[in-house]
Design a protein around this motif. Structure first.
Motif, PDB file in Angstrom:
ATOM      1  N   ASP A   1     -28.434 -19.257  37.209  1.00 59.56           N
ATOM      2  CA  ASP A   1     -27.965 -17.885  36.939  1.00 59.56           C
ATOM      3  C   ASP A   1     -28.367 -16.878  38.014  1.00 59.56           C
ATOM      4  O   ASP A   1     -28.129 -15.679  37.862  1.00 59.56           O
ATOM      5  CB  ASP A   1     -28.454 -17.369  35.578  1.00 59.56           C
ATOM      6  CG  ASP A   1     -27.931 -18.195  34.423  1.00 59.56           C
ATOM      7  OD1 ASP A   1     -26.871 -18.834  34.595  1.00 59.56           O
ATOM      8  OD2 ASP A   1     -28.562 -18.207  33.359  1.00 59.56           O
TER       9      ASP A   1
ATOM     10  N   PHE B   1     -20.008 -16.465  30.807  1.00 54.84           N
ATOM     11  CA  PHE B   1     -19.625 -17.851  30.587  1.00 54.84           C
ATOM     12  C   PHE B   1     -18.184 -17.874  30.082  1.00 54.84           C
ATOM     13  O   PHE B   1     -17.881 -17.368  29.004  1.00 54.84           O
ATOM     14  CB  PHE B   1     -20.548 -18.519  29.569  1.00 54.84           C
ATOM     15  CG  PHE B   1     -20.373 -20.011  29.515  1.00 54.84           C
ATOM     16  CD1 PHE B   1     -20.942 -20.817  30.485  1.00 54.84           C
ATOM     17  CD2 PHE B   1     -19.639 -20.609  28.505  1.00 54.84           C
ATOM     18  CE1 PHE B   1     -20.789 -22.195  30.451  1.00 54.84           C
ATOM     19  CE2 PHE B   1     -19.481 -21.982  28.452  1.00 54.84           C
ATOM     20  CZ  PHE B   1     -20.055 -22.771  29.436  1.00 54.84           C
TER      21      PHE B   1
ATOM     22  N   TRP C   1     -19.741 -20.900  34.310  1.00 57.41           N
ATOM     23  CA  TRP C   1     -20.188 -19.544  34.662  1.00 57.41           C
ATOM     24  C   TRP C   1     -19.354 -18.976  35.803  1.00 57.41           C
ATOM     25  O   TRP C   1     -19.076 -19.649  36.786  1.00 57.41           O
ATOM     26  CB  TRP C   1     -21.651 -19.566  35.077  1.00 57.41           C
ATOM     27  CG  TRP C   1     -22.596 -19.778  33.925  1.00 57.41           C
ATOM     28  CD1 TRP C   1     -23.175 -20.941  33.544  1.00 57.41           C
ATOM     29  CD2 TRP C   1     -23.050 -18.787  33.011  1.00 57.41           C
ATOM     30  NE1 TRP C   1     -23.971 -20.750  32.442  1.00 57.41           N
ATOM     31  CE2 TRP C   1     -23.912 -19.435  32.091  1.00 57.41           C
ATOM     32  CE3 TRP C   1     -22.804 -17.416  32.859  1.00 57.41           C
ATOM     33  CZ2 TRP C   1     -24.538 -18.752  31.050  1.00 57.41           C
ATOM     34  CZ3 TRP C   1     -23.439 -16.743  31.818  1.00 57.41           C
ATOM     35  CH2 TRP C   1     -24.284 -17.397  30.928  1.00 57.41           C
TER      36      TRP C   1
END
Length: 241
Positions: free
Chosen positions: A67, A158, A140
């Motif tokens: 992330d 997402f 993602w």
């Protein structure tokens, strides 16, 4: 000192001494002040970034690059700085001796971030198959907020492509439980256009017929972007690049 290697024993991809700015400072400080510390960094095949003093057997910190986003701070004159950013986390600023060194590290870090996204996508796709849900693709992406004339920021979301109702949903987490943050009706897509945003090289504009809105999204790699385009075009029959 910097080395790049594929060492299966150490799981090492790149390492070397870099300057790190203390995370408590929100702006770039002048190097030479006590806000910058020289640290030994290493990036491994496990997609984790370690740093310590060179003699330490244990790292001072470990960053799981899942992330994270990586940006070249080109607005700082005559300095070579990368910013590692993750939502709800303090940014990490790294300074390099040369632009060449920065590019090597940026390339390896971005590959590690892409690997994290790919692994999560594979894990989630297996979960989807187990739950027998009608989803074509998930993963993602970065999405630019929509605020009319006001400035907006990139947010990590997402995305889940539902083949049953031809809708692309996006959520805050990969569990995609409950109400989605928003959705894009594939049957309403007027056009897809590859683009390169200032801080996101693998971008895509999605224009809609009904609302005249243009969604700005970006993938972590050219390969991931292309796979999303193919998936979207499977059902958005009028949206060809």
């Amino acid at each position: 000192m910097m080395t790049t290697q594929e060492n299966t024993t150490q799981n090492l991809t790149v390492d070397g001494f870099l300057y790190k700015q203390s995370s408590r400072h929100k702006t770039i400080k002048k190097r030479g002040s006590n806000t910058w510390k020289k640290r030994y960094f290493k990036l491994t095949n496990t997609n984790k970034l370690y740093y310590s003093t060179y003699q330490d057997s244990k790292p001072l910190a470990v960053l799981d690059l899942q992330d994270y986003q990586c940006f070249h701070k080109d607005d700082v004159k005559d300095r070579y700085i990368l910013r590692l950013f993750k939502p709800n986390k303090k940014s990490l600023f790294l300074e390099f001796e040369s632009l060449e060194q920065l590019k090597v590290w940026k390339d390896h870090i971005q590959k590690a971030i892409s690997n994290c996204s790919r692994e999560l996508s594979l894990q989630n796709n297996k979960l989807l198959e187990k739950r027998n849900l009608n989803y074509l693709k998930s993963g993602w992406l970065n999405k630019k907020g929509y605020k009319g004339i006001f400035k907006s920021k990139w947010k990590r979301r997402f995305f889940v492509l539902n083949r049953k109702d031809f809708i692309l949903y996006y959520y805050k987490t990969e569990r995609f439980e409950g109400k989605s943050q928003g959705s894009i009706n594939l049957l309403d897509i007027m056009s897809l256009n590859k683009t390169s945003f200032n801080d996101e090289p693998y971008g895509l504009n999605i224009a809609l017929y009904s609302s005249k809105r243009v969604y700005k999204i970006a993938a972590d790699s050219q390969t991931e972007l292309q796979s999303w385009i193919v998936a979207i075009q499977t059902y958005a029959t009028n949206a060809y690049i």
